[in-house]
Write a protein that holds these residues in place. Structure first.
Motif, PDB file in Angstrom:
ATOM      1  N   ARG A   1      -6.042   3.810  -3.370  1.00 26.98           N
ATOM      2  CA  ARG A   1      -4.892   3.861  -4.066  1.00 26.98           C
ATOM      3  C   ARG A   1      -3.656   3.245  -3.749  1.00 26.98           C
ATOM      4  N   THR A   2      -3.794   2.693  -2.468  1.00 23.28           N
ATOM      5  CA  THR A   2      -2.852   1.729  -1.677  1.00 23.28           C
ATOM      6  C   THR A   2      -2.588   0.460  -2.801  1.00 23.28           C
ATOM      7  N   ALA A   3      -3.465   0.190  -3.442  1.00 25.01           N
ATOM      8  CA  ALA A   3      -3.265  -1.128  -4.495  1.00 25.01           C
ATOM      9  C   ALA A   3      -3.221  -0.324  -5.705  1.00 25.01           C
ATOM     10  N   GLY A   4      -2.663  -1.011  -6.744  1.00 26.90           N
ATOM     11  CA  GLY A   4      -2.161  -0.623  -8.178  1.00 26.90           C
ATOM     12  C   GLY A   4      -1.168   0.554  -8.136  1.00 26.90           C
ATOM     13  N   SER A   5      -1.282   1.143  -9.310  1.00 26.09           N
ATOM     14  CA  SER A   5      -0.177   2.233  -9.305  1.00 26.09           C
ATOM     15  C   SER A   5      -0.738   3.653  -9.443  1.00 26.09           C
ATOM     16  N   GLY A   6       0.113   4.642  -9.649  1.00 26.93           N
ATOM     17  CA  GLY A   6      -0.386   6.051  -9.526  1.00 26.93           C
ATOM     18  C   GLY A   6      -1.368   6.403 -10.689  1.00 26.93           C
TER      19      GLY A   6
END
Lengths: 86, 449
Positions: B241-246
């Protein structure tokens, strides 16, 4: 088929455009420009609509139509039965 | 309780606290799926040295823990359906019967190359994901499903299967090919083909994860989705989840086509990044193009200005009515006519109908004919209105989404190129040609029912 509320579904891959179903349920089914069936978006069917839908399902030589029972939560069961007895 | 998400090696693309953003090509910086050697295949030894051995769950608690991690990651299918993979795993795990995992490597979109790239250069990452899925649902077997005309991909996967013979405790892998064709890669068509039927979409009342190949619980998943799974198994949901959005976590693969410097280039993008950044940095575009086709040939045209500032974020795009689909991004060259390109693509999509549903079999060729009449200045305003009505009546009437995709392509073209439509029907065609890389396979390669 012991259910009093159901959705009518068509399998467009099986429909061969005989069109008998639409004669029996003109409010529930439509034909496209080439005579193939489509199902109108409605609430789950009951009562007279459901009887007509059953007749359409039975009429299809390709078995392209089917009824999927809608299971009503217990709380609404009485109302669902009341609807179907209209 | 041990967590299956142990980091045995440094996570590709940073640790799990620093936000991971950027655009990278194979072997380039800022990549996860595409990390590793540039321009060549990664062997099993190199793969294990770089990422460590894949931790597989062997107990029920470990399986449930993996399910929890995959759920927390928010990973959705990258073949175009955007369906949560955890729902498939959970359904297959909870259903009785001997499950089976299918790696759907058919990648039927003619211009998309991301799945082939992963299978050719990072096959072990994909097979790691498939092995994890198999271990979670208890499947003794994995099937890799490819189109028959993919020689280099096939060879890479076969070599990978041979290499993995050395690894203990891995499920058996079978590689199979089927006739090419646009709809043959649709997951119900894959299940049909692997059940001994023809590779055409089937209307299903229950999902394949409950009843698929010969009634067995079948997890059919896209290649890129499984590659993400292979990394999530090692580094966890927080890292993913550190890449992309929530709302749209993780990095995503894009294939560039149309009027770009290197057609077919595959990129890995981690939001927040705009399409304009991608096209400027890797597509060789200095200015916004007239329009961009997004998501595949059954995707949508959006105007160049809107596309330039659009985020590469599945959730935000979906809210704007656009699906990133298989990740195809194809800007229209300035000297090309968007309507002509659309006729070409509609002709192709019409030829790829499985021929099962009337609206698709008869409707798609008619849409192509109508648009060609507009391009050639033979249509009136009334004809265009009737074409809209026809398109509306076709949408949603197929056993699969193939006709809906063609309708979306046409409708978006008529909207985005509305000024061109007016000029064409008034006998003053835009003068643009049929330029840009919009490959269309030989029509004889179509599927048939």
């Amino acid at each position: 088929m012991k259910f009093d509320r159901a959705r009518l579904v068509a399998n467009p891959a099986l429909c061969d455009g005989h069109g008998i179903c639409v004669l029996r349920s003109p409010d529930l089914l439509t034909l496209d420009a080439w005579g193939f069936v489509g199902v109108e978006e409605t609430e789950p069917l009951s009562g007279r609509d459901l009887r007509r839908a059953r007749s359409s399902v039975a009429a299809c030589p390709e078995r392209a139509l089917s009824l999927v029972p809608v299971h009503v939560a217990t709380g609404n069961g009485a109302r669902a039965r009341a609807d179907s007895s209209q | 309780m041990t967590t299956p998400a142990m980091a045995l090696a440094p996570a590709p693309g940073g640790d799990d606290t620093v936000p991971h953003t950027g655009i990278g090509a194979l072997g380039g910086p800022g990549t996860r799926l595409l990390a590793g050697p540039a321009r060549r295949r990664e062997t099993l030894a190199e793969h294990c040295e770089r990422l460590g051995l894949l931790p597989l769950p062997y107990s029920d608690t470990a399986r449930e823990a993996v399910i929890d991690v995959v759920a927390a990651s928010g990973l959705v299918g990258r073949g175009g359906g955007e369906f949560p993979i955890v729902a498939k795993l959970t359904a297959a795990l909870r259903t009785s019967g001997i499950p089976i995992v299918v790696v759907n490597g058919s990648e039927s979109e003619p211009a998309s190359g991301k799945d082939a790239l992963l299978l050719r250069y990072r096959p072990h990452l994909v097979l790691d994901g498939a092995s994890l899925a198999a271990a979670v649902v208890g499947a003794p077997q994995i099937v890799v499903y490819l189109h028959e005309d993919t020689g280099a991909t096939y060879a890479s996967v076969m070599e990978a299967v041979r290499e993995r013979g050395q690894l203990p405790g891995m499920p058996g892998i079978v590689v199979t090919t089927c006739a090419s064709g646009f709809v043959a890669g649709e997951s119900s068509a894959v299940v049909s083909a692997l059940s001994g039927g023809v590779p055409v979409p089937r209307r299903r009342s229950v999902p394949a994860a409950v009843s698929g190949i010969h009634g067995r619980p079948t997890v059919v998943s896209n290649v890129e989705t499984l590659a993400h799974l292979g990394l999530i198994a090692r580094f966890g949901a927080g890292w993913f989840r550190t890449a992309g959005s929530g709302a749209a976590p993780g990095s995503t693969l894009l294939t560039l086509a149309g009027g770009v410097a290197h057609p077919g280039l595959v990129l890995e993008v981690s939001a927040p990044v705009s399409l304009g950044q991608v096209l400027a940095e890797h597509g060789g575009l200095a200015h916004p193009p007239p329009a961009v086709l997004i998501g595949g040939y059954g995707g949508r045209w959006i105007s160049g200005g809107a596309a330039w500032h659009a985020p590469v974020d599945r959730a935000l795009l979906r809210r704007a009515g656009v699906s990133l689909g298989c990740g195809l991004v194809a800007p229209l060259p300035h000297d090309s006519c968007g309507l002509r390109v659309t006729v070409r693509l509609l002709d192709y999509l019409a030829g790829q109908s499985a021929g099962q549903c009337g609206s698709c079999l008869f409707g798609l060729p008619r849409l192509a004919v109508d648009l060609r009449a507009i391009v050639e200045g033979r249509a009136t305003r009334g004809d265009i209105r009737r074409s809209h009505e026809l398109a509306h009546s076709i949408s949603g009437r197929g056993a699969c989404a193939h006709p809906d995709g063609a309708v979306a392509l046409l409708e978006s073209a008529l909207e985005v190129f509305s000024a061109d439509v007016r000029r064409h029907i008034h006998g003053r065609p835009c003068g643009g040609g049929l330029r840009g890389w919009f490959p269309v396979p030989d029509a004889s390669a179509g599927a048939s029912a």
